[in-house]
Design an enzyme around this catalytic site. Structure first.
Site, PDB file in Angstrom:
ATOM      1  N   SER A 198      24.731  31.648  45.755  1.00 37.72           N
ATOM      2  CA  SER A 198      25.714  32.018  46.777  1.00 37.72           C
ATOM      3  C   SER A 198      25.132  31.891  48.178  1.00 37.72           C
ATOM      4  O   SER A 198      23.942  32.107  48.380  1.00 37.72           O
ATOM      5  CB  SER A 198      26.162  33.461  46.577  1.00 37.72           C
ATOM      6  OG  SER A 198      26.668  33.630  45.281  1.00 37.72           O
ATOM      7  N   GLU A 203      25.749  32.184  32.629  1.00 35.73           N
ATOM      8  CA  GLU A 203      26.078  33.425  33.351  1.00 35.73           C
ATOM      9  C   GLU A 203      27.353  34.046  32.791  1.00 35.73           C
ATOM     10  O   GLU A 203      27.417  35.247  32.523  1.00 35.73           O
ATOM     11  CB  GLU A 203      26.244  33.130  34.842  1.00 35.73           C
ATOM     12  CG  GLU A 203      26.532  34.376  35.641  1.00 35.73           C
ATOM     13  CD  GLU A 203      26.474  34.153  37.136  1.00 35.73           C
ATOM     14  OE1 GLU A 203      27.008  33.129  37.608  1.00 35.73           O
ATOM     15  OE2 GLU A 203      25.895  34.994  37.832  1.00 35.73           O
ATOM     16  N   SER A 206      33.914  34.758  40.073  1.00 32.87           N
ATOM     17  CA  SER A 206      35.031  35.688  40.180  1.00 32.87           C
ATOM     18  C   SER A 206      36.035  35.490  39.041  1.00 32.87           C
ATOM     19  O   SER A 206      36.076  34.442  38.399  1.00 32.87           O
ATOM     20  CB  SER A 206      35.724  35.511  41.532  1.00 32.87           C
ATOM     21  OG  SER A 206      36.328  34.258  41.580  1.00 32.87           O
TER      22      SER A 206
END
Ligand SMILES: Cc1cc2nc3c(=O)[nH]c(=O)nc-3n(C[C@H](O)[C@H](O)[C@H](O)COP(=O)(O)OP(=O)(O)OC[C@H]3O[C@@H](n4cnc5c(N)ncnc54)[C@H](O)[C@@H]3O)c2cc1C
Length: 409
Positions: A129, A244, A375
């Site tokens: 990120s 992930e 998200s």
């Protein structure tokens, strides 16, 4: 050469005895790891597991693992609930970063890093990120430029969990600006202690300082730092994001000792109702029932998706289904706990019969469950496009060279 695999039941019985003889009981929930001491303790426990022959159950034997099956890992995990385990190494070191190296690392990277990770000598983190990036990961602007036989890294990453205590980070950087955004990226294994790397800790609303921001100023890296192929870093990132989502969704075979999800559990709500004398309240009983039903569905969904992906009946992207459901479940569990605790969730005082302080901080943190690990909106996109085969979402920058894309917000 014998290829016989130890039956799961025998492995489980052996693990039960070893755990009882070697590990201390599970301490109360400590919250996010905010000090180097907590990481050092995790390294120590991991070393103990490694020396005892119970580290890296699903990792390949040639890199220090046991080369066993997810069923062996599940059996060991269930046996280990009662003991102190190095749980903070699961995400992202073992189940995300090390798993990605298993898939894409060079022989040298695997020999060097996987064994070190399994021994507890190395911690790995994700550096994906960026301050202006977020969900548009492929739009990142941290750059690595060629300088003779080296790469020079410049830019910044943010929201990196545990980077302050890590040894290496898997860092995605742009290496080619003249191609569309997904095609000009490269994944690097960056030593966190390298000259030019600065790590700053971020304080969250919960008080935790686990998150970090890193700055890279002319960090020199060799070709041996490249994970996967130059300019094909999106493949490496996709692999990493797959691991992930599996980790967050509860289907990863590389997680050891942790219950399927990091969020709230209905057993906490039951305990809360008991300690606050509300077990006979019909409304509270209904809430506990709803929370329990969600947890049961989540666990069965994890089993179903894990089996279906392994059998090839569902694509690996189906891990996004459990990732999404886990987030929904965490919100529900957190909200139910606040409902049962009432005002005490905000006014906890020492000596209160239930641990309502944790409920308050869990509530403040709950949005993270829909963001960490990609998200939930992105999980919905993945489910619609890659599991259900629905049309792709419109993107104005598709096929546009990155240096021609309008940026800045
Ligand atoms: C607990 C936690 C741990 C983390 N650990 C790490 C880590 O170790 N390393 C790391 O690199 N990052 C880490 N992150 C960062 C995390 O990966 C990002 O927060 C996440 O990718 C989302 O980015 P964002 O928060 O900036 O949301 P934004 O990208 O700003 O998005 C805001 C909202 O808009 C939605 N949205 C954006 N674009 C679209 C679209 N096209 N379609 C539909 N909806 C859209 C998003 O889904 C989101 O809900 C962590 C985050 C959390 C909360």
């Amino acid at each position: 050469m014998t290829t016989e695999v130890e039956p799961v039941a025998e492995f489980r019985a052996r693990a039960r005895v070893w755990l009882r003889d070697n590990l201390p009981p599970n301490p109360p929930d400590q919250g996010p790891p905010d000090s180097k001491e907590e990481w050092d303790r995790a390294r120590e426990l991991q070393r103990l597991l490694y020396n005892g022959g119970f580290a890296g159950i699903c990792f390949p034997k040639e890199y220090g693992g046991l080369g066993l099956t997810p069923a062996h890992q599940q059996a060991f995990t269930k046996e280990s609930y009662a003991y102190e385990m190095p749980l903070i190494l699961n995400v992202p070191t073992l189940s995300i970063c090390a798993a990605t190296l298993v898939d894409l690392g060079t022989e040298q990277q695997k020999q060097e890093h996987l064994t070190a990770v399994l021994r507890g000598d190395e911690l790995l983190v994700q550096l994906l990120s960026e301050p202006s990036g977020g969900s548009d990961l492929a739009g990142l602007t941290t750059r690595a430029e060629r300088d003779g036989d080296r790469w020079i890294l410049n830019g910044s990453k943010i929201w990196s969990s545990g980077a302050y205590a890590a040894d290496y980070g898997l860092c995605l950087a742009r290496t080619n600006w003249g191609v569309p955004k997904h095609r000009g990226l490269t994944m690097f294994l960056v030593p966190i202690g390298a000259p030019g790397v600065t790590v700053q800790r971020i304080k969250q609303v919960t008080g935790s300082t686990e998150f970090c921001q890193e700055f890279f100023d002319d960090v020199a890296l060799g070709d041996d730092a490249v994970v996967g192929e130059v300019d094909n870093g999106w493949e490496a990132a996709s692999r990493l994001l797959y691991h992930e989502r599996s980790a967050i969704g509860g289907t990863s075979p590389y997680i050891s000792g942790a219950r399927p999800h990091l969020g709230g559990e209905d057993s906490h709500i039951l305990e809360l109702a008991r300690r606050t004398g509300q077990l006979d309240d019909i409304r509270v009983r209904e809430d506990i029932g709803e929370a329990r039903a969600m947890t049961v569905v989540r666990d069965q969904l994890i089993d179903h998706i894990t089996r279906s992906v392994l059998a090839g009946e569902l694509p690996p992207a189906a891990g996004s289904i459990t990732r999404l459901f886990s987030a929904e479940n965490s919100w529900l569990q957190t909200d139910m706990a606040v409902k049962v605790a009432g005002a005490a969730a905000a006014t906890h005082a020492p000596g209160d019969p239930a641990d309502t302080a944790k409920i308050g901080t869990d509530f403040l943190f709950r949005a993270a469950w829909s963001l960490a690990g990609g998200s939930t909106e992105m999980a919905r996109n993945v489910i619609s496009e890659r599991v259900l085969g629905m049309p792709r979402e419109y993107a104005a920058d598709r096929e546009v060279p990155f240096n021609e894309v309008r940026r800045g917000r």
